[in-house]
Design an enzyme around this catalytic site. Structure first.
Site, PDB file in Angstrom:
ATOM      1  N   ASN A 158      -7.184  -1.210   7.128  1.00  0.00           N
ATOM      2  CA  ASN A 158      -6.414  -2.488   8.321  1.00  0.00           C
ATOM      3  C   ASN A 158      -4.920  -2.453   8.245  1.00  0.00           C
ATOM      4  OD1 ASN A 158      -6.586  -4.752  10.310  1.00  0.00           O
ATOM      5  ND2 ASN A 158      -5.925  -5.519   8.527  1.00  0.00           N
ATOM      6  N   ILE A 196       0.806  -1.132   0.092  1.00  0.00           N
ATOM      7  CA  ILE A 196       0.038   0.028  -0.093  1.00  0.00           C
ATOM      8  C   ILE A 196       0.984   1.234   0.026  1.00  0.00           C
ATOM      9  CG2 ILE A 196      -2.368  -1.135   1.037  1.00  0.00           C
ATOM     10  CD1 ILE A 196      -1.239   0.205   3.825  1.00  0.00           C
ATOM     11  N   LYS A 214      -0.776   6.113  15.501  1.00  0.00           N
ATOM     12  CA  LYS A 214      -2.165   5.823  15.604  1.00  0.00           C
ATOM     13  C   LYS A 214      -2.987   6.916  16.021  1.00  0.00           C
ATOM     14  CE  LYS A 214      -2.236   1.552  14.160  1.00  0.00           C
ATOM     15  NZ  LYS A 214      -2.934   1.196  13.158  1.00  0.00           N
ATOM     16  N   TYR A 255       4.739   4.341  17.597  1.00  0.00           N
ATOM     17  CA  TYR A 255       3.613   3.677  17.067  1.00  0.00           C
ATOM     18  C   TYR A 255       2.287   4.437  17.582  1.00  0.00           C
ATOM     19  CZ  TYR A 255      -0.009   0.000  16.719  1.00  0.00           C
ATOM     20  OH  TYR A 255      -1.073  -0.896  16.513  1.00  0.00           O
TER      21      TYR A 255
HETATM   22  N1  NAP Z   1      -2.820  -6.887  17.342  1.00  0.00           N
HETATM   23  C1  NAP Z   1      -3.063  -6.089  18.052  1.00  0.00           C
HETATM   24  O1  NAP Z   1      -3.119  -6.382  19.402  1.00  0.00           O
HETATM   25  C2  NAP Z   1      -3.535  -4.756  17.702  1.00  0.00           C
HETATM   26  C3  NAP Z   1      -4.000  -3.727  18.637  1.00  0.00           C
HETATM   27  C4  NAP Z   1      -4.259  -2.464  18.160  1.00  0.00           C
HETATM   28  C5  NAP Z   1      -4.354  -2.338  16.947  1.00  0.00           C
HETATM   29  N2  NAP Z   1      -4.065  -3.065  15.894  1.00  0.00           N
HETATM   30  C6  NAP Z   1      -3.880  -2.773  14.424  1.00  0.00           C
HETATM   31  O2  NAP Z   1      -4.697  -3.995  13.882  1.00  0.00           O
HETATM   32  C7  NAP Z   1      -4.298  -3.859  12.339  1.00  0.00           C
HETATM   33  C8  NAP Z   1      -3.982  -5.246  11.820  1.00  0.00           C
HETATM   34  O3  NAP Z   1      -2.836  -5.628  12.510  1.00  0.00           O
HETATM   35  P1  NAP Z   1      -2.848  -7.153  13.381  1.00  0.00           P
HETATM   36  O4  NAP Z   1      -2.498  -7.097  14.547  1.00  0.00           O
HETATM   37  O5  NAP Z   1      -4.061  -8.170  12.620  1.00  0.00           O
HETATM   38  O6  NAP Z   1      -1.305  -7.786  12.410  1.00  0.00           O
HETATM   39  P2  NAP Z   1      -1.016  -8.685  11.210  1.00  0.00           P
HETATM   40  O7  NAP Z   1      -1.723  -9.893  11.435  1.00  0.00           O
HETATM   41  O8  NAP Z   1       0.421  -8.430  11.166  1.00  0.00           O
HETATM   42  O9  NAP Z   1      -1.518  -7.520  10.184  1.00  0.00           O
HETATM   43  C9  NAP Z   1      -1.151  -6.592   9.540  1.00  0.00           C
HETATM   44  C10 NAP Z   1      -1.610  -6.946   7.908  1.00  0.00           C
HETATM   45  O10 NAP Z   1      -1.429  -5.709   7.193  1.00  0.00           O
HETATM   46  C11 NAP Z   1      -0.298  -6.177   6.106  1.00  0.00           C
HETATM   47  N3  NAP Z   1       0.456  -5.074   5.634  1.00  0.00           N
HETATM   48  C12 NAP Z   1       1.455  -4.719   6.427  1.00  0.00           C
HETATM   49  N4  NAP Z   1       2.262  -3.956   5.679  1.00  0.00           N
HETATM   50  C13 NAP Z   1       1.736  -3.611   4.404  1.00  0.00           C
HETATM   51  C14 NAP Z   1       1.874  -2.848   3.378  1.00  0.00           C
HETATM   52  N5  NAP Z   1       2.850  -2.203   3.403  1.00  0.00           N
HETATM   53  N6  NAP Z   1       1.143  -3.171   2.164  1.00  0.00           N
HETATM   54  C15 NAP Z   1       0.003  -3.917   2.183  1.00  0.00           C
HETATM   55  N7  NAP Z   1      -0.220  -4.775   3.282  1.00  0.00           N
HETATM   56  C16 NAP Z   1       0.492  -4.627   4.458  1.00  0.00           C
HETATM   57  C17 NAP Z   1       0.119  -7.627   6.493  1.00  0.00           C
HETATM   58  O11 NAP Z   1       0.049  -8.465   5.409  1.00  0.00           O
HETATM   59  P3  NAP Z   1       1.375  -8.523   4.389  1.00  0.00           P
HETATM   60  O12 NAP Z   1       2.547  -8.681   5.091  1.00  0.00           O
HETATM   61  O13 NAP Z   1       1.458  -9.767   3.343  1.00  0.00           O
HETATM   62  O14 NAP Z   1       1.686  -7.290   3.443  1.00  0.00           O
HETATM   63  C18 NAP Z   1      -0.842  -8.130   7.383  1.00  0.00           C
HETATM   64  O15 NAP Z   1      -1.778  -8.842   6.655  1.00  0.00           O
HETATM   65  C19 NAP Z   1      -3.050  -2.915  12.239  1.00  0.00           C
HETATM   66  O16 NAP Z   1      -3.257  -1.615  11.946  1.00  0.00           O
HETATM   67  C20 NAP Z   1      -2.551  -2.851  13.891  1.00  0.00           C
HETATM   68  O17 NAP Z   1      -1.826  -1.525  14.123  1.00  0.00           O
HETATM   69  C21 NAP Z   1      -3.553  -4.382  16.155  1.00  0.00           C
END
Ligand code: NAP
Length: 248
Positions: free
Chosen positions: A86, A60, A154, A150
């Site tokens: 996301n 992205i 956000k 981070y």
């Molecule tokens: N897990 C938590 O505790 C938590 C808490 C608060 C907020 N969040 C937020 O939730 C969201 C999802 O995170 P998650 O926890 O589900 O972790 P995750 O499984 O690592 O998800 C991140 C996703 O983003 C994709 N991604 C990362 N960089 C990208 C890029 N440059 N272009 C396209 N796709 C990209 C990754 O796929 P690829 O590597 O294949 O690109 C992956 O599918 C994030 O915004 C995170 O900040 C998570």
């Protein structure tokens, strides 16, 4: 839910919270353009959902990415009704331990690219009275020593959400979900050691009143709810904590 036939882009669609969102949307009858950098997890998830799921392998942050994502969704599903920003990146560490270049990279994924995707999708979103859901974090409203960069990205996403909600009303709704800790692959990519990650998980659990981590499916249902015009047509500019009480 009235998501039947809606064309929705989800970034970071195949893993963690994005997977929970994508599956909820597909089960609710929406068509989803699934974006991520790695083809394999995207294809593996899309396989179970036939023509309703389209895979787009795309960083992205790449030049022209937002235009390509919007064009792909329109071509495949004849229009675009909603965007879920996301995809995100989390590099943790104290100020002196993080290279400012990592902050730039994190800002690009967490703020600049989502804003650009909304900008490129805007004509379609306006025409279809569509909506945007940004996946932010409780880190955007809490003080987070050791995770300041981070949290700053956000907080920027939260600001973007509220400002654009006013700027784009009444045509397009813009909301954000602020997840608390959810066990996803993100936890292995923060740059922290395994011991530090275990400690962080323990600390987060003890500061979460509901006493457990969240599940991606729970976050997915909230995204579906916010995207559903029947349920949420009067909700815009909302920053909704789905966090087990962590911000209570
Ligand atoms: N897990 C938590 O505790 C938590 C808490 C608060 C907020 N969040 C937020 O939730 C969201 C999802 O995170 P998650 O926890 O589900 O972790 P995750 O499984 O690592 O998800 C991140 C996703 O983003 C994709 N991604 C990362 N960089 C990208 C890029 N440059 N272009 C396209 N796709 C990209 C990754 O796929 P690829 O590597 O294949 O690109 C992956 O599918 C994030 O915004 C995170 O900040 C998570």
């Amino acid at each position: 839910m009235t998501l039947d036939g809606k064309s929705i882009v989800v970034t970071g669609a195949a893993t963690g919270i994005g997977r929970g969102i994508t599956e909820c949307l597909l089960k609710s009858g929406a068509s989803v353009t699934m974006v991520g950098r790695r083809a394999e997890p995207l294809r593996e998830l899309a396989d179970g959902y036939g023509d309703a799921a389209a895979v787009l392998v795309q960083d992205i942050c790449a030049l022209g990415a937002a235009e390509r994502i919007v064009a792909a969704a329109i071509e495949r599903f004849d229009g675009l009704d909603a965007v879920v920003n996301n995809a995100g990146s989390a590099r943790f560490g104290r100020l002196e331990a993080i290279d400012p270049a990592q902050f730039d990279a994190m800002f690009a994924v967490n703020v600049r690219a989502p804003a650009d995707l909304i900008r490129c999708a805007l004509p379609q979103l306006r025409a279809n009275h569509g909506s945007v859901v940004n996946i932010s974090s409780v880190g955007g409203v809490l003080s987070m020593p050791g995770r300041a960069y981070y949290g700053a990205t956000k907080a920027a996403m939260n600001s973007l959400t509220r400002s654009l909600a006013r700027e784009l009303a009444p045509d397009v709704r813009v909301n954000a979900i602020l997840p608390g800790p959810v066990d996803t692959p993100m936890w292995t990519e923060t740059g922290l050691s395994e011991a530090a990650t275990d400690q962080l998980r323990t600390d987060l659990l003890s500061s979460t009143p509901m006493g457990r981590l969240g599940a991606s499916t729970e976050l997915g249902r909230w995204a579906c709810l916010l995207l559903d015009p029947d349920l949420s047509s009067w909700v815009t500019g909302a920053l909704i904590p789905v966090d087990g009480g962590r911000t209570a």
